[in-house]
Design an enzyme around this catalytic site. Structure first.
Site, short mmCIF file in Angstrom:
data_model
loop_
_atom_site.label_atom_id
_atom_site.label_comp_id
_atom_site.label_asym_id
_atom_site.label_seq_id
_atom_site.Cartn_x
_atom_site.Cartn_y
_atom_site.Cartn_z
N HIS A 1 -37.61 45.66 -37.31
CA HIS A 1 -38.12 46.42 -36.56
C HIS A 1 -37.25 47.56 -35.67
O HIS A 1 -36.00 47.15 -35.33
CB HIS A 1 -38.94 45.81 -35.30
CG HIS A 1 -38.15 44.99 -34.34
ND1 HIS A 1 -37.71 45.44 -33.18
CD2 HIS A 1 -37.84 43.49 -34.38
CE1 HIS A 1 -36.87 44.39 -32.66
NE2 HIS A 1 -37.13 43.24 -33.21
N ASP B 1 -38.07 49.45 -33.15
CA ASP B 1 -38.23 49.50 -31.55
C ASP B 1 -37.82 48.57 -30.78
O ASP B 1 -37.19 47.63 -31.19
CB ASP B 1 -39.86 49.44 -31.44
CG ASP B 1 -40.47 47.83 -31.69
OD1 ASP B 1 -40.01 47.50 -33.04
OD2 ASP B 1 -41.18 47.49 -31.09
N ASP C 1 -30.99 43.11 -30.87
CA ASP C 1 -32.33 43.08 -31.37
C ASP C 1 -32.86 44.32 -31.55
O ASP C 1 -33.70 44.93 -30.76
CB ASP C 1 -32.89 42.16 -30.20
CG ASP C 1 -34.43 41.88 -30.65
OD1 ASP C 1 -34.56 41.90 -31.84
OD2 ASP C 1 -35.34 41.43 -29.72
N GLU D 1 -42.88 46.03 -33.05
CA GLU D 1 -42.76 44.31 -33.09
C GLU D 1 -42.69 43.84 -31.69
O GLU D 1 -43.24 42.92 -31.37
CB GLU D 1 -41.47 44.07 -33.92
CG GLU D 1 -41.49 42.46 -34.28
CD GLU D 1 -40.74 41.66 -33.08
OE1 GLU D 1 -40.65 40.57 -33.06
OE2 GLU D 1 -39.87 42.22 -32.06
N GLU D 2 -42.15 44.65 -30.63
CA GLU D 2 -41.96 44.28 -29.48
C GLU D 2 -43.02 44.56 -28.58
O GLU D 2 -43.28 44.05 -27.44
CB GLU D 2 -40.65 45.13 -28.66
CG GLU D 2 -39.03 44.83 -29.29
CD GLU D 2 -38.78 43.47 -29.29
OE1 GLU D 2 -39.38 42.55 -28.69
OE2 GLU D 2 -37.52 43.49 -29.48
N GLU E 1 -33.98 39.23 -37.40
CA GLU E 1 -34.04 38.76 -35.83
C GLU E 1 -32.38 38.07 -35.42
O GLU E 1 -31.79 37.37 -36.43
CB GLU E 1 -35.06 37.64 -35.70
CG GLU E 1 -36.38 38.38 -35.76
CD GLU E 1 -36.59 39.40 -34.63
OE1 GLU E 1 -35.74 39.56 -33.59
OE2 GLU E 1 -37.62 40.23 -34.54
N HIS F 1 -32.68 41.89 -24.98
CA HIS F 1 -33.66 42.23 -23.94
C HIS F 1 -32.79 42.27 -22.59
O HIS F 1 -33.46 42.37 -21.48
CB HIS F 1 -34.87 41.23 -24.02
CG HIS F 1 -35.75 41.36 -25.23
ND1 HIS F 1 -37.01 40.88 -25.21
CD2 HIS F 1 -35.28 41.69 -26.56
CE1 HIS F 1 -37.64 41.02 -26.24
NE2 HIS F 1 -36.54 41.46 -27.13
#
Length: 383
Positions: free
Chosen positions: A74, A76, A107, A141-142, A170, A356
């Site tokens: 992903h 995003d 990520d 995805e997030e 990931e 994150h």
């Protein structure tokens, strides 16, 4: 600067908070087109939540008979949080003390860059490769994940696109690059439970039914229940309550209703319908008047220690001298959608410790080895 690090920095510089892609997929698509990939961009979702998806494939000499290895991920990223807490701008890739900082560094923009450069090197080194290489990239995805990988998998299934292997980028490493591969994920089943009582003045309890008091034995039973014992791949299924609310805020009113949000993270030893039935049976046996809204976030999946996991483990060992661990711990991922249409699915990427977080980063010296691991996996499976 290595080609992988350069592309990672270019991707980090793209503002791509869910559902925005910020131009990441255009960068990736152009690189893949230059080495013979057919690419397709699919935009989905409502006007106020437009999701961008990229599908790309390059067939090998074996044509439709060849194995297909797909890289998935992903573009995003999660929101930055307070900008003043970042040491440097989250969308200005910055190298400090051997670390590359920026939102999405871990990520998962480093993995995406490593996918692309590994593929470029593989195609150059093996122009007559037998199998096919594919990419599935989303910008959802997030977030809710309603218009990303899930709809792309439905499209691939509709077009009867066979997938043999999938590596999702990931961040799975724990203490050092290569120490953990995710070869499966637990399922997620959530519910919002409403237990009904009768509101009344707190001084006259005989005129009401307090749902907090009524539910206490059932809550204890739910917490103490062993849902399953797990197996060699999965830890036992867990039940957790995340929110409980009752009452009006006044301290002299018996509440008329109690609401509980809860979640199961479940192994392959339990099925969603079994968990629903067992939970509802406990509530019924407690004599409760209740209703539940259930949401199945994803079913568990597992890839045994087969061709894909074996090839990836060998590549990691060659590059890092580490004997990697297979694990199914952690939350859900888009692997839950891909596993429905692909025989073998694993996740592997850089260290997860800063994902994150404020000052998200990756170790600069891990970037090229990560790319090499992906390339060596390709070489073992589809060269």
């Amino acid at each position: 600067m290595s080609a992988t690090l350069e592309l990672t920095e270019a991707l980090i510089a793209c503002h791509s908070v869910t559902p925005a892609d910020g131009g990441c997929q255009d960068l990736i698509a152009k690189r893949l087109q230059a080495i013979g990939f057919h690419t397709e961009s699919v935009v989905s979702g409502p006007e106020n939540f437009q999701v961008t998806n990229l599908w790309a494939i390059k067939k090998g000499k074996a044509g439709d008979q060849g194995k297909v290895l797909m890289f998935a991920g992903h573009t995003d990223v999660v929101p930055t949080g307070p900008l003043e807490k970042w040491t440097s701008d989250p969308f200005t890739p910055t190298i400090r003390d051997g670390m590359l900082y920026g939102r999405g560094a871990a990520d998962m923009k480093t993995s995406l860059a490593a996918f692309v450069v590994a593929t470029e090197e593989f195609v150059t080194m093996h122009p007559d490769h037998q199998g096919a290489i594919a990419f599935l990239i989303t910008s959802d995805e997030e977030g809710p994940a309603n218009d990303g990988t899930v709809i792309m998998c439905e499209r691939l299934q509709k077009h009867q696109q066979r997938l043999d292997y999938c590596v999702i980028g990931e961040p799975t490493s724990v203490d050092q690059l290569g120490d953990m591969i995710k070869n499966g994920r637990r399922g997620s089943l959530s519910g919002k439970l409403k237990i009904k009582g009768i509101q009344a003045h707190i001084a006259y309890p005989h005129l009401g039914k307090n749902p907090i008091h009524l539910s206490a034995p059932a809550i204890t039973a739910l917490v103490e229940t062993e849902w399953d014992k797990g197996n060699e791949y999965f830890q036992p299924t867990s039940f957790q309550m995340s929110n409980i609310h009752a009452g009006t805020g006044a301290n002299n009113v018996i509440p008329g209703e109690l609401t509980i949000d809860f979640n199961f993270r479940f192994s392959t030893e339990s099925k969603p319908e079994q968990l629903r039935e067992r939970l509802e049976s406990i509530l019924k046996n407690a004599g409760l008047d209740f209703e539940i809204n259930w949401v199945l976030g994803g079913s568990p999946f597992i890839t045994g220690d087969g061709d894909l996991a074996g090839a990836l483990r060998k590549a990691i060992k060659t590059e890092t001298q580490i004997d990697t661990e297979l694990s199914t711990t952690g939350g859900t991922s888009d692997g839950r959608f891909i596993a429905k249409i692909c025989k073998e699915v694993v996740e592997f990427g850089p260290l997860n410790v800063t994902s994150h977080k404020i000052d998200e980063c990756v170790i600069v010296d891990d970037v090229v080895p990560l790319k090499n691991i992906y390339r060596k996996t390709l070489e073992q499976l589809i060269a």
